[in-house]
Design a protein around this motif. Structure first.
Motif, short mmCIF file in Angstrom:
data_model
loop_
_atom_site.label_atom_id
_atom_site.label_comp_id
_atom_site.label_asym_id
_atom_site.label_seq_id
_atom_site.Cartn_x
_atom_site.Cartn_y
_atom_site.Cartn_z
N GLY A 1 0.78 -1.04 -0.02
CA GLY A 1 0.46 -0.02 0.33
C GLY A 1 0.79 1.38 -0.40
O GLY A 1 0.44 2.10 -0.76
N LEU A 2 2.47 1.55 0.93
CA LEU A 2 2.93 2.24 0.51
C LEU A 2 3.77 3.13 -0.37
O LEU A 2 3.65 3.59 -1.35
CB LEU A 2 3.88 2.18 2.01
N VAL A 3 3.58 0.97 -1.27
CA VAL A 3 3.94 1.78 -2.41
C VAL A 3 3.18 2.40 -3.68
O VAL A 3 3.52 3.67 -4.30
CB VAL A 3 5.09 0.28 -3.41
N LEU A 4 2.29 1.63 -3.87
CA LEU A 4 1.25 2.15 -4.44
C LEU A 4 1.28 3.70 -4.41
O LEU A 4 0.58 4.82 -5.17
CB LEU A 4 0.34 1.53 -4.48
N TRP A 5 0.70 4.13 -2.93
CA TRP A 5 0.66 5.48 -2.70
C TRP A 5 1.65 6.38 -3.13
O TRP A 5 1.26 7.66 -3.43
CB TRP A 5 0.08 5.68 -0.95
N TRP A 6 2.95 5.99 -2.34
CA TRP A 6 4.30 7.20 -3.08
C TRP A 6 3.78 7.59 -3.69
O TRP A 6 3.64 6.74 -4.85
CB TRP A 6 5.54 6.36 -1.98
N PRO A 7 3.35 9.38 -4.13
CA PRO A 7 3.81 9.70 -5.22
C PRO A 7 4.85 10.28 -5.98
O PRO A 7 6.59 10.19 -5.13
CB PRO A 7 3.06 11.63 -5.28
N LYS A 8 5.17 9.79 -7.02
CA LYS A 8 6.55 10.64 -8.34
C LYS A 8 7.06 11.95 -7.88
O LYS A 8 8.22 11.83 -7.99
CB LYS A 8 6.17 10.33 -9.65
N ARG A 9 5.89 12.67 -8.24
CA ARG A 9 6.36 14.38 -7.76
C ARG A 9 6.08 15.16 -6.47
O ARG A 9 5.49 14.71 -5.85
CB ARG A 9 5.35 14.98 -9.49
N LYS A 10 6.54 15.51 -6.79
CA LYS A 10 6.47 16.80 -5.02
C LYS A 10 5.35 16.97 -5.01
O LYS A 10 5.05 17.61 -3.86
CB LYS A 10 7.70 17.34 -4.88
N GLN A 11 4.99 17.67 -5.97
CA GLN A 11 3.87 18.98 -5.36
C GLN A 11 2.16 17.14 -5.69
O GLN A 11 1.73 18.38 -5.21
CB GLN A 11 3.21 19.40 -6.53
N GLU A 12 2.80 16.19 -5.75
CA GLU A 12 1.32 15.90 -5.17
C GLU A 12 1.49 15.24 -3.93
O GLU A 12 0.44 15.01 -3.73
CB GLU A 12 1.15 14.85 -6.41
N ARG A 13 2.59 15.19 -3.37
CA ARG A 13 2.22 14.94 -1.98
C ARG A 13 1.56 15.86 -0.63
O ARG A 13 0.84 14.99 -0.36
CB ARG A 13 4.36 14.83 -1.26
N LYS A 14 1.41 17.14 -0.89
CA LYS A 14 0.58 17.89 0.08
C LYS A 14 -0.36 16.80 -0.44
O LYS A 14 -1.39 16.66 0.49
CB LYS A 14 0.44 18.98 -0.28
N GLN A 15 -1.59 16.52 -1.77
CA GLN A 15 -3.05 15.97 -1.85
C GLN A 15 -3.10 14.64 -1.19
O GLN A 15 -3.99 14.29 -0.86
CB GLN A 15 -2.99 16.47 -3.18
N ARG A 16 -1.85 13.93 -1.40
CA ARG A 16 -1.78 13.07 -0.90
C ARG A 16 -1.75 12.51 0.33
O ARG A 16 -2.38 11.16 1.55
CB ARG A 16 -0.43 12.16 -1.90
N PHE A 17 -1.52 13.32 1.64
CA PHE A 17 -1.93 13.45 3.03
C PHE A 17 -2.99 14.69 3.31
O PHE A 17 -2.84 14.16 4.94
CB PHE A 17 -0.13 14.73 3.55
N THR A 18 -4.01 14.52 2.54
CA THR A 18 -4.65 15.20 3.74
C THR A 18 -6.90 14.57 2.84
O THR A 18 -6.38 14.05 1.50
CB THR A 18 -4.97 16.42 2.86
N ILE A 19 -7.66 14.50 3.56
CA ILE A 19 -8.74 14.17 3.27
C ILE A 19 -9.83 15.21 1.85
O ILE A 19 -10.11 16.44 2.72
CB ILE A 19 -9.43 13.58 3.93
N LYS A 20 -10.20 14.95 1.12
CA LYS A 20 -10.87 15.81 0.32
C LYS A 20 -12.07 15.38 1.09
O LYS A 20 -12.99 15.21 0.12
CB LYS A 20 -10.84 16.08 -1.02
N TRP A 21 -12.32 16.26 2.36
CA TRP A 21 -14.18 16.36 2.63
C TRP A 21 -15.20 16.78 1.88
O TRP A 21 -16.06 16.08 1.64
CB TRP A 21 -14.24 16.20 4.34
N GLY A 22 -14.50 17.56 1.43
CA GLY A 22 -15.75 18.43 0.37
C GLY A 22 -16.19 17.76 -1.18
O GLY A 22 -17.01 17.97 -1.68
N ALA A 23 -15.30 16.36 -0.90
CA ALA A 23 -15.77 15.84 -1.94
C ALA A 23 -16.70 14.66 -2.12
O ALA A 23 -17.30 14.59 -1.35
CB ALA A 23 -14.21 15.13 -2.95
N ARG A 24 -16.84 14.03 -3.56
CA ARG A 24 -17.82 13.32 -3.30
C ARG A 24 -17.47 11.67 -2.48
O ARG A 24 -16.26 11.51 -2.68
CB ARG A 24 -18.32 12.82 -5.78
N TRP A 25 -18.54 11.42 -1.99
CA TRP A 25 -18.95 10.36 -1.47
C TRP A 25 -17.14 8.86 -2.13
O TRP A 25 -16.97 8.44 -1.01
CB TRP A 25 -19.72 9.56 -0.70
N ARG A 26 -17.36 8.97 -3.09
CA ARG A 26 -16.88 7.58 -3.28
C ARG A 26 -15.09 8.02 -3.35
O ARG A 26 -14.32 7.29 -2.92
CB ARG A 26 -16.87 7.37 -5.26
#
Length: 379
Positions: free
Chosen positions: A158-183
């Motif tokens: 899971g850590l291998v799949l989760w880890w982002p390639k680009r630095k700019q993607e890391r911030k969004q990977r650390f947070t839950i988008k509560w305002g998004a759709r339920w999926r």
């Protein structure tokens, strides 16, 4: 996505589907069990006593009081535990109906406070589900062990799949988008919470595996000790049953208790094992703090004379052995007190949620793929 990540993703998916139900049950019951001592202290008043200035009564007296209503049970088969100044002592035994009975007594007076059939006790059932899923032990050992081993692999993949390639993607990977759709929220709950829980989850899972398969812990102990355990670390007391021994003039549990109290005077908790048939050593363990199993001294006694045969003090143990002794307290988080148990509780809940959120992610993608095929066929 690279071929490597696609392969890891398929491995993650199918291993998750294979082990998900067991991981969910084991993690949820583990979360419930973490605070079992705290909950029982609030709901079972017989676990506490008023501190007195007098000494504790001897274990033979506790045994006699506990077995008064259970004729036919041999005192030599009982386990006696002193838990500390504010806590009741207990005598544990299997009665004539093959029921596990625990009797709580006032350690200052020997008065029976409560008797409990552990087979019907809530936390005993939770523990049994957690360890064996209510299956025969021989079967459960492999079902639970294999599933938790798979879960360890799942966290790593899971850590291998989760880890982002680009630095700019890391911030969004650390947070839950509560305002998004339920999926999307479900997807983030699986990935983000899984990431935050992974390190502690690995500790909980591995320490559980070490209890199921103690041989797994041996290489770690050897590695910490530099590859060679010190001779005093191996406590395998040998008893020469052919050598005549002078029978003790006092009850053996009392002799054992007096000696360990003298040798480990600051330890709160004392656990005396069964004295048995006289063909194997009698063992006793003392613990520095009540309900904590890490800091302990270990003793072996002659089962006839009560002579001290062997000792293993915590202060003289190697770093590897101390790590091994720490395993249970690590598993339930109590090595770090209430805060550690709180972390273990929250991480266990997250681990229980991962098979659920992961299955929803897989089901959603599966349905999406089916709908896409139907659209293509319609065209």
């Amino acid at each position: 996505m690279s071929t490597f990540k696609k392969t890891v993703g398929k491995l993650h998916l199918w291993l998750g589907l294979a082990s998900g139900l067991v991981v969910f049950i084991v993690s949820l019951t583990g979360a419930i069990f973490v605070f079992q001592d705290d909950i029982r202290d609030l709901t079972e008043p017989w676990r506490k006593v008023e501190v007195q200035q007098s000494a504790y009564v001897l274990p033979s007296r506790l045994q006699a009081a506990a077995l008064a209503q259970h004729p036919g049970v041999d005192a030599a088969t009982t386990w006696v535990t002193y838990f500390g100044p504010e806590r009741s002592a207990t005598v544990f035994f299997i009665d004539k109906d093959d029921l596990p009975i625990q009797v709580y007594l006032n350690p200052y007076t020997g008065q029976v406070l409560h008797e409990q059939n552990l087979r019907t006790h809530f936390f005993t059932i939770i523990q049994e589900i957690h360890m064996h899923l209510l299956l025969p032990e021989a079967v459960a050992k492999w079902v639970v062990g294999i599933s938790i081993s798979i879960f360890v692999v799942m966290m790593l993949t899971g850590l291998v799949l989760w880890w982002p390639k680009r630095k700019q993607e890391r911030k969004q990977r650390f947070t839950i988008k509560w305002g998004a759709r339920w999926r999307r929220i479900n997807y983030d709950l699986h990935n983000v919470l899984g990431f935050y829980a992974a390190s502690i989850g690995l500790v909980l899972a591995l320490s559980g595996l070490f209890m199921l398969y103690p041989w797994l812990l041996e290489p770690l102990v050897l590695a910490v000790d530099g590859g060679k355990p010190a001779p005093q670390e191996i406590m395998k007391t040998k008893l020469d049953t052919l050598q005549p021994a002078t029978a003790a003039t006092q009850p053996l549990p009392d002799i054992v208790y007096r000696q360990v109290r003298r040798l480990s005077p600051t330890h709160e908790m004392v656990l005396l094992g069964p004295t048995g048939t006289g063909k194997a050593p009698a063992f006793c363990w003392t613990y520095q703090k009540a309900l904590h199993y890490y800091h302990r001294d270990e003793y072996a006694f002659h089962p006839v004379s009560g002579q001290l045969l062997e000792t293993r003090f915590h202060a003289t143990k190697s770093a590897g052995t101390k790590l091994s002794d720490m395993n249970y307290d690590l598993h339930v988080g109590q090595i770090l007190g209430f805060g550690g148990k709180t972390v273990a509780f929250l991480v266990s809940l997250i681990c229980a949620s991962l098979p659920v959120t992961g299955t929803i992610v897989w089901w959603g993608r599966r349905n999406k793929s089916k709908k896409k095929k139907l659209r293509l066929q319609a065209v």
